[in-house]
Design a protein around this motif. Structure first.
Motif, PDB file in Angstrom:
ATOM      1  N   GLU A 147       0.829  -1.208   0.000  1.00  0.00           N
ATOM      2  CA  GLU A 147       0.000   0.000   0.000  1.00  0.00           C
ATOM      3  C   GLU A 147       0.862   1.256   0.000  1.00  0.00           C
ATOM      4  OE1 GLU A 147      -3.292   0.584  -0.466  1.00  0.00           O
ATOM      5  OE2 GLU A 147      -3.329  -1.545  -0.958  1.00  0.00           O
ATOM      6  N   ALA A 148       1.971   1.231   0.739  1.00  0.00           N
ATOM      7  CA  ALA A 148       2.863   2.400   0.796  1.00  0.00           C
ATOM      8  C   ALA A 148       3.497   2.662  -0.574  1.00  0.00           C
ATOM      9  CB  ALA A 148       3.940   2.193   1.852  1.00  0.00           C
ATOM     10  N   ASP A 149       3.949   1.604  -1.241  1.00  0.00           N
ATOM     11  CA  ASP A 149       4.539   1.766  -2.573  1.00  0.00           C
ATOM     12  C   ASP A 149       3.498   2.251  -3.578  1.00  0.00           C
ATOM     13  OD1 ASP A 149       7.050   1.013  -1.696  1.00  0.00           O
ATOM     14  OD2 ASP A 149       6.872  -1.054  -2.414  1.00  0.00           O
ATOM     15  N   PHE A 150       2.279   1.709  -3.472  1.00  0.00           N
ATOM     16  CA  PHE A 150       1.218   2.146  -4.372  1.00  0.00           C
ATOM     17  C   PHE A 150       0.898   3.622  -4.151  1.00  0.00           C
ATOM     18  CE2 PHE A 150      -3.303   2.853  -5.332  1.00  0.00           C
ATOM     19  CZ  PHE A 150      -3.244   2.666  -6.704  1.00  0.00           C
ATOM     20  N   GLN A 151       0.839   4.035  -2.902  1.00  0.00           N
ATOM     21  CA  GLN A 151       0.551   5.445  -2.613  1.00  0.00           C
ATOM     22  C   GLN A 151       1.658   6.337  -3.162  1.00  0.00           C
ATOM     23  OE1 GLN A 151      -2.412   6.718  -1.295  1.00  0.00           O
ATOM     24  NE2 GLN A 151      -1.487   8.582  -2.116  1.00  0.00           N
ATOM     25  N   ALA A 152       2.909   5.887  -3.059  1.00  0.00           N
ATOM     26  CA  ALA A 152       4.035   6.663  -3.598  1.00  0.00           C
ATOM     27  C   ALA A 152       3.922   6.771  -5.122  1.00  0.00           C
ATOM     28  CB  ALA A 152       5.361   6.027  -3.198  1.00  0.00           C
ATOM     29  N   LEU A 153       3.543   5.680  -5.786  1.00  0.00           N
ATOM     30  CA  LEU A 153       3.344   5.707  -7.242  1.00  0.00           C
ATOM     31  C   LEU A 153       2.214   6.664  -7.601  1.00  0.00           C
ATOM     32  CD1 LEU A 153       3.797   4.589 -10.150  1.00  0.00           C
ATOM     33  CD2 LEU A 153       2.116   2.822  -9.566  1.00  0.00           C
ATOM     34  N   LYS A 154       1.127   6.563  -6.878  1.00  0.00           N
ATOM     35  CA  LYS A 154      -0.029   7.425  -7.130  1.00  0.00           C
ATOM     36  C   LYS A 154       0.334   8.896  -6.936  1.00  0.00           C
ATOM     37  CE  LYS A 154      -4.760   7.880  -5.470  1.00  0.00           C
ATOM     38  NZ  LYS A 154      -5.765   7.307  -4.558  1.00  0.00           N
ATOM     39  N   ASP A 155       1.090   9.193  -5.884  1.00  0.00           N
ATOM     40  CA  ASP A 155       1.527  10.568  -5.639  1.00  0.00           C
ATOM     41  C   ASP A 155       2.426  11.059  -6.771  1.00  0.00           C
ATOM     42  OD1 ASP A 155       0.112  10.537  -3.256  1.00  0.00           O
ATOM     43  OD2 ASP A 155       1.898  10.212  -2.000  1.00  0.00           O
ATOM     44  N   ASP A 156       3.312  10.179  -7.254  1.00  0.00           N
ATOM     45  CA  ASP A 156       4.214  10.551  -8.340  1.00  0.00           C
ATOM     46  C   ASP A 156       3.433  10.831  -9.627  1.00  0.00           C
ATOM     47  OD1 ASP A 156       7.058  10.768  -9.415  1.00  0.00           O
ATOM     48  OD2 ASP A 156       6.181   9.267 -10.753  1.00  0.00           O
ATOM     49  N   ILE A 157       2.473   9.983  -9.935  1.00  0.00           N
ATOM     50  CA  ILE A 157       1.657  10.194 -11.132  1.00  0.00           C
ATOM     51  C   ILE A 157       0.840  11.477 -10.990  1.00  0.00           C
ATOM     52  CG2 ILE A 157      -0.300   9.290 -12.468  1.00  0.00           C
ATOM     53  CD1 ILE A 157       0.924   6.476 -12.068  1.00  0.00           C
ATOM     54  N   ASP A 158       0.360  11.750  -9.796  1.00  0.00           N
ATOM     55  CA  ASP A 158      -0.395  12.980  -9.560  1.00  0.00           C
ATOM     56  C   ASP A 158       0.498  14.212  -9.768  1.00  0.00           C
ATOM     57  OD1 ASP A 158      -2.708  14.440  -8.882  1.00  0.00           O
ATOM     58  OD2 ASP A 158      -2.166  14.470  -6.758  1.00  0.00           O
ATOM     59  N   ASP A 159       1.736  14.130  -9.308  1.00  0.00           N
ATOM     60  CA  ASP A 159       2.670  15.256  -9.426  1.00  0.00           C
ATOM     61  C   ASP A 159       3.281  15.392 -10.817  1.00  0.00           C
ATOM     62  OD1 ASP A 159       2.255  15.795  -6.734  1.00  0.00           O
ATOM     63  OD2 ASP A 159       4.120  14.818  -6.085  1.00  0.00           O
ATOM     64  N   ASN A 160       3.611  14.266 -11.453  1.00  0.00           N
ATOM     65  CA  ASN A 160       4.400  14.281 -12.690  1.00  0.00           C
ATOM     66  C   ASN A 160       3.710  13.704 -13.911  1.00  0.00           C
ATOM     67  OD1 ASN A 160       6.858  15.272 -11.358  1.00  0.00           O
ATOM     68  ND2 ASN A 160       6.747  13.299 -10.303  1.00  0.00           N
ATOM     69  N   GLY A 161       2.529  13.170 -13.737  1.00  0.00           N
ATOM     70  CA  GLY A 161       1.839  12.525 -14.845  1.00  0.00           C
ATOM     71  C   GLY A 161       2.290  11.082 -15.037  1.00  0.00           C
ATOM     72  N   GLN A 162       1.590  10.386 -15.877  1.00  0.00           N
ATOM     73  CA  GLN A 162       1.915   8.993 -16.182  1.00  0.00           C
ATOM     74  C   GLN A 162       3.073   8.972 -17.174  1.00  0.00           C
ATOM     75  OE1 GLN A 162      -1.272   6.877 -18.111  1.00  0.00           O
ATOM     76  NE2 GLN A 162      -0.006   5.074 -18.474  1.00  0.00           N
ATOM     77  N   ARG A 163       4.155   8.333 -16.801  1.00  0.00           N
ATOM     78  CA  ARG A 163       5.355   8.322 -17.650  1.00  0.00           C
ATOM     79  C   ARG A 163       5.489   7.053 -18.474  1.00  0.00           C
ATOM     80  NH1 ARG A 163       9.976  11.360 -14.175  1.00  0.00           N
ATOM     81  NH2 ARG A 163       8.631  13.005 -13.416  1.00  0.00           N
ATOM     82  N   GLU A 164       4.918   5.966 -18.018  1.00  0.00           N
ATOM     83  CA  GLU A 164       4.987   4.682 -18.729  1.00  0.00           C
ATOM     84  C   GLU A 164       3.566   4.275 -19.118  1.00  0.00           C
ATOM     85  OE1 GLU A 164       7.752   2.860 -19.485  1.00  0.00           O
ATOM     86  OE2 GLU A 164       8.988   4.447 -18.635  1.00  0.00           O
ATOM     87  N   PRO A 165       3.377   3.783 -20.335  1.00  0.00           N
ATOM     88  CA  PRO A 165       2.022   3.395 -20.751  1.00  0.00           C
ATOM     89  C   PRO A 165       1.567   2.081 -20.114  1.00  0.00           C
ATOM     90  CG  PRO A 165       3.587   2.817 -22.447  1.00  0.00           C
ATOM     91  CD  PRO A 165       4.359   3.574 -21.396  1.00  0.00           C
ATOM     92  N   ILE A 166       0.274   1.871 -20.166  1.00  0.00           N
ATOM     93  CA  ILE A 166      -0.348   0.616 -19.766  1.00  0.00           C
ATOM     94  C   ILE A 166      -0.373  -0.261 -21.026  1.00  0.00           C
ATOM     95  CG2 ILE A 166      -2.446  -0.445 -18.834  1.00  0.00           C
ATOM     96  CD1 ILE A 166      -1.049   2.005 -17.128  1.00  0.00           C
ATOM     97  N   ILE A 167      -0.054  -1.539 -20.895  1.00  0.00           N
ATOM     98  CA  ILE A 167      -0.071  -2.452 -22.035  1.00  0.00           C
ATOM     99  C   ILE A 167      -1.305  -3.355 -21.917  1.00  0.00           C
ATOM    100  CG2 ILE A 167       1.188  -4.216 -23.331  1.00  0.00           C
ATOM    101  CD1 ILE A 167       2.597  -1.460 -23.210  1.00  0.00           C
ATOM    102  N   ILE A 168      -2.108  -3.377 -22.969  1.00  0.00           N
ATOM    103  CA  ILE A 168      -3.370  -4.116 -22.991  1.00  0.00           C
ATOM    104  C   ILE A 168      -3.229  -5.361 -23.856  1.00  0.00           C
ATOM    105  CG2 ILE A 168      -5.842  -3.993 -23.558  1.00  0.00           C
ATOM    106  CD1 ILE A 168      -4.859  -2.021 -21.336  1.00  0.00           C
ATOM    107  N   PHE A 169      -3.732  -6.479 -23.355  1.00  0.00           N
ATOM    108  CA  PHE A 169      -3.746  -7.747 -24.088  1.00  0.00           C
ATOM    109  C   PHE A 169      -5.031  -8.472 -23.718  1.00  0.00           C
ATOM    110  CE2 PHE A 169      -2.385 -12.323 -24.259  1.00  0.00           C
ATOM    111  CZ  PHE A 169      -2.238 -12.405 -25.633  1.00  0.00           C
TER     112      PHE A 169
END
Length: 168
Positions: free
Chosen positions: A17-39
């Motif tokens: 949960e802590a790592d996820f929150q850090a990722l979420k905070d980073d995306i909120d601050d800097n935007g999504q930098r890596e795309p999602i891959i769909i299959f």
């Protein structure tokens, strides 16, 4: 449209949960930098990025997985050694991916079909053949999630499967 996590992606443990929150905070601050891959209309890579974007009300940047590429090799390459996984967790992930593969790929000569022997699985996971054998026994006994999450080792899962110890 809400997407689901692809079973190959789900073979690996979730972020804390802590790592996820850090990722979420980073995306909120800097935007999504890596795309999602769909299959197969599911998230093959970037599950946590997808969840973070969704929770932030952002439309995630996404790409479709190449039709001629091997999804098993892709997922293993992108996840197996980039995370802090134990030997049992790596074995459980490779076994789970190999269990998905036969139902979804017809011939041994096609991409990703190298996982036909325990030796191949062990090499891919960076473990011993014994750890793969134990992970397979645990997987068959319904302990894949417990191994994936690190609640039991492959050896402990095999013992549970044989009935020489009790479930966690």
């Amino acid at each position: 449209m809400e997407m689901k996590q692809h079973p190959l992606s789900a073979a690996f443990p979730s972020m804390s949960e802590a790592d996820f929150q850090a990722l979420k905070d980073d995306i909120d601050d800097n935007g999504q930098r890596e795309p999602i891959i769909i299959f197969e209309d599911m998230v093959l890579d970037g599950w946590h990025r997808y969840r973070a974007c969704t929770e932030l009300g952002m439309k995630p940047v996404q790409f479709n997985f190449k039709a001629d590429a091997d999804p098993v090799a892709f997922v293993i390459s992108h996840n197996l050694h980039r995370r802090h996984l134990s030997a049992s967790q790596r074995a459980a992930a490779v076994v789970a991916c190999s269990a998905w593969a036969p139902a979804n790929r017809p011939k041994k000569v096609e991409p990703g079909s190298t996982f036909s022997k325990n030796e191949d699985l062990a090499r891919a996971a960076g473990t011993t053949v014994r750890t793969i054998t134990d992970a397979k026994a645990g997987h068959k006994a319904g302990l894949a999630e417990a191994m994936k999450d690190g609640a039991v080792t492959a050896k402990e899962a095999a013992a549970i499967a044989r009935g020489t110890t009790s479930k966690p």
